[in-house]
Design a protein around this motif. Structure first.
Motif, short mmCIF file in Angstrom:
data_model
loop_
_atom_site.label_atom_id
_atom_site.label_comp_id
_atom_site.label_asym_id
_atom_site.label_seq_id
_atom_site.Cartn_x
_atom_site.Cartn_y
_atom_site.Cartn_z
N TRP A 60 0.83 -1.19 0.00
CA TRP A 60 0.00 0.00 0.00
C TRP A 60 0.86 1.24 0.00
O TRP A 60 2.02 1.22 0.41
CB TRP A 60 -0.89 0.03 1.24
CG TRP A 60 -2.03 -0.92 1.21
CD1 TRP A 60 -2.57 -1.57 0.14
CD2 TRP A 60 -2.81 -1.33 2.34
NE1 TRP A 60 -3.63 -2.35 0.53
CE2 TRP A 60 -3.80 -2.22 1.87
CE3 TRP A 60 -2.77 -1.04 3.69
CZ2 TRP A 60 -4.74 -2.81 2.71
CZ3 TRP A 60 -3.69 -1.62 4.53
CH2 TRP A 60 -4.67 -2.50 4.04
N GLN A 64 -2.68 5.10 1.86
CA GLN A 64 -3.54 3.95 2.17
C GLN A 64 -3.27 3.41 3.57
O GLN A 64 -4.21 3.03 4.27
CB GLN A 64 -3.35 2.85 1.13
CG GLN A 64 -3.94 3.16 -0.23
CD GLN A 64 -3.58 2.11 -1.26
OE1 GLN A 64 -2.40 1.82 -1.47
NE2 GLN A 64 -4.60 1.54 -1.89
N HIS A 67 -4.98 5.70 6.18
CA HIS A 67 -6.44 5.48 6.19
C HIS A 67 -6.77 4.10 6.76
O HIS A 67 -7.75 3.95 7.51
CB HIS A 67 -7.03 5.66 4.80
CG HIS A 67 -6.95 7.06 4.28
ND1 HIS A 67 -7.35 8.17 5.02
CD2 HIS A 67 -6.52 7.55 3.09
CE1 HIS A 67 -7.16 9.27 4.31
NE2 HIS A 67 -6.67 8.93 3.14
N HIS A 68 -5.97 3.10 6.43
CA HIS A 68 -6.18 1.75 6.97
C HIS A 68 -6.08 1.73 8.49
O HIS A 68 -6.91 1.11 9.17
CB HIS A 68 -5.17 0.76 6.37
CG HIS A 68 -4.99 -0.46 7.19
ND1 HIS A 68 -5.94 -1.46 7.28
CD2 HIS A 68 -3.96 -0.85 7.99
CE1 HIS A 68 -5.51 -2.40 8.10
NE2 HIS A 68 -4.31 -2.05 8.54
N GLU A 96 -9.98 -5.70 4.52
CA GLU A 96 -9.19 -4.47 4.53
C GLU A 96 -8.64 -4.13 3.14
O GLU A 96 -8.50 -2.95 2.81
CB GLU A 96 -8.07 -4.53 5.56
CG GLU A 96 -7.09 -5.65 5.36
CD GLU A 96 -6.12 -5.81 6.52
OE1 GLU A 96 -4.98 -6.20 6.25
OE2 GLU A 96 -6.49 -5.56 7.67
N ASN A 97 -8.34 -5.12 2.32
CA ASN A 97 -7.88 -4.83 0.96
C ASN A 97 -8.99 -4.20 0.12
O ASN A 97 -8.74 -3.26 -0.63
CB ASN A 97 -7.33 -6.08 0.29
CG ASN A 97 -5.98 -6.46 0.85
OD1 ASN A 97 -5.12 -5.61 1.05
ND2 ASN A 97 -5.78 -7.74 1.12
N TRP A 99 -11.49 -2.47 1.37
CA TRP A 99 -11.68 -1.13 1.91
C TRP A 99 -10.63 -0.17 1.34
O TRP A 99 -10.93 1.01 1.11
CB TRP A 99 -11.60 -1.15 3.43
CG TRP A 99 -12.82 -1.67 4.13
CD1 TRP A 99 -13.68 -2.64 3.69
CD2 TRP A 99 -13.31 -1.26 5.40
NE1 TRP A 99 -14.67 -2.85 4.62
CE2 TRP A 99 -14.46 -2.02 5.67
CE3 TRP A 99 -12.89 -0.33 6.35
CZ2 TRP A 99 -15.20 -1.88 6.85
CZ3 TRP A 99 -13.61 -0.20 7.52
CH2 TRP A 99 -14.75 -0.96 7.76
N SER A 100 -9.40 -0.66 1.13
CA SER A 100 -8.33 0.22 0.65
C SER A 100 -8.56 0.69 -0.78
O SER A 100 -7.88 1.60 -1.24
CB SER A 100 -6.97 -0.49 0.74
OG SER A 100 -6.82 -1.45 -0.30
N GLN A 101 -9.52 0.09 -1.48
CA GLN A 101 -9.84 0.48 -2.85
C GLN A 101 -11.01 1.46 -2.92
O GLN A 101 -11.38 1.92 -4.00
CB GLN A 101 -10.13 -0.76 -3.70
CG GLN A 101 -8.97 -1.74 -3.76
CD GLN A 101 -7.68 -1.09 -4.23
OE1 GLN A 101 -7.64 -0.45 -5.27
NE2 GLN A 101 -6.62 -1.24 -3.44
N TYR A 105 -10.01 6.42 0.45
CA TYR A 105 -8.57 6.17 0.58
C TYR A 105 -7.75 7.06 -0.35
O TYR A 105 -6.52 7.00 -0.33
CB TYR A 105 -8.26 4.68 0.36
CG TYR A 105 -8.39 3.84 1.61
CD1 TYR A 105 -9.58 3.80 2.33
CD2 TYR A 105 -7.34 3.09 2.08
CE1 TYR A 105 -9.71 3.04 3.46
CE2 TYR A 105 -7.46 2.32 3.23
CZ TYR A 105 -8.64 2.29 3.91
OH TYR A 105 -8.76 1.54 5.06
N HIS A 164 2.77 -0.41 11.38
CA HIS A 164 2.55 0.48 10.24
C HIS A 164 3.37 1.76 10.35
O HIS A 164 3.81 2.30 9.33
CB HIS A 164 1.06 0.78 10.07
CG HIS A 164 0.32 -0.41 9.52
ND1 HIS A 164 0.71 -1.08 8.38
CD2 HIS A 164 -0.78 -1.05 9.98
CE1 HIS A 164 -0.12 -2.08 8.14
NE2 HIS A 164 -1.03 -2.09 9.10
#
Length: 178
Positions: A60, A64, A67-68, A96-97, A99-101, A105, A164
């Motif tokens: 990411w 991203q 936001h994640h 979560e993947n 959501w990241s789209q 984000y 992160h």
């Protein structure tokens, strides 16, 4: 893929302990408390060129990730409150993947940094008032098919924030941004 392991897990993967002392839990709580400030200090003034840089090949972008973390920690806060007010509630997992789209984000990281700051203040207020017994209250996570005591969840989210943060910090070091 093995070469990416240090980039993917700069502080190693999370491993839950069999149990946590109150002192360990308070250390995790302190990490949760300071995380939004540290993240904001690191990325709060970065421009789009840095924010849109992936932290590793195939990973990411910094944007991203920020936001994640906000989404993930909001879920953790809600799970905490559910565990404190219901008897072993089943929590809802999320992709979560996927959501990241979603379009949010692509926003500036500012809204997520504000969310993290304010939500962590509320979360820490709740957690700081808990007794050792209350930290043992669990929720049920259907993906792992196990009950997760709040002390373990707190350890996991303290790790998650640092995990992160280090993705971003290590990227900044590699690119001489810090």
């Amino acid at each position: 893929m093995h070469d990416l392991q240090p980039l993917q897990y700069p502080i190693g993967p999370f491993t839950a302990a069999a149990s946590y002392t109150l002192e360990q839990t308070k250390e995790h709580l302190a990490a949760i408390a300071v995380f939004p400030h540290n993240l904001t200090e690191l990325v709060g003034k970065w421009g789009d060129d840095r924010l849109d840089t992936p932290y590793r090949p195939g990973g990411w972008t910094v944007r991203q990730l920020v936001h994640h973390v906000a989404d993930s920690h909001m879920n953790a806060y809600i799970r905490t409150k559910l565990a404190l007010t219901e008897s072993v509630p089943t929590v809802k997992p999320y992709d979560e993947n996927a959501w990241s789209q979603l379009p949010d984000y692509t926003l500036s990281v500012a809204p997520s940094l504000v969310i993290l700051s304010n939500m962590h203040q509320r979360w820490v207020t709740v957690l700081d008032a808990l007794t050792e017994e209350q930290f043992q209250r669990p929720y049920f996570h259907p993906e792992s098919q196990k009950q997760v005591p709040l002390a373990e969840a707190l350890a996991n989210y303290a790790w998650h924030g640092e995990h992160h943060y280090q993705h971003i910090y290590q990227l900044a070091l590699r690119n001489q941004w810090v």
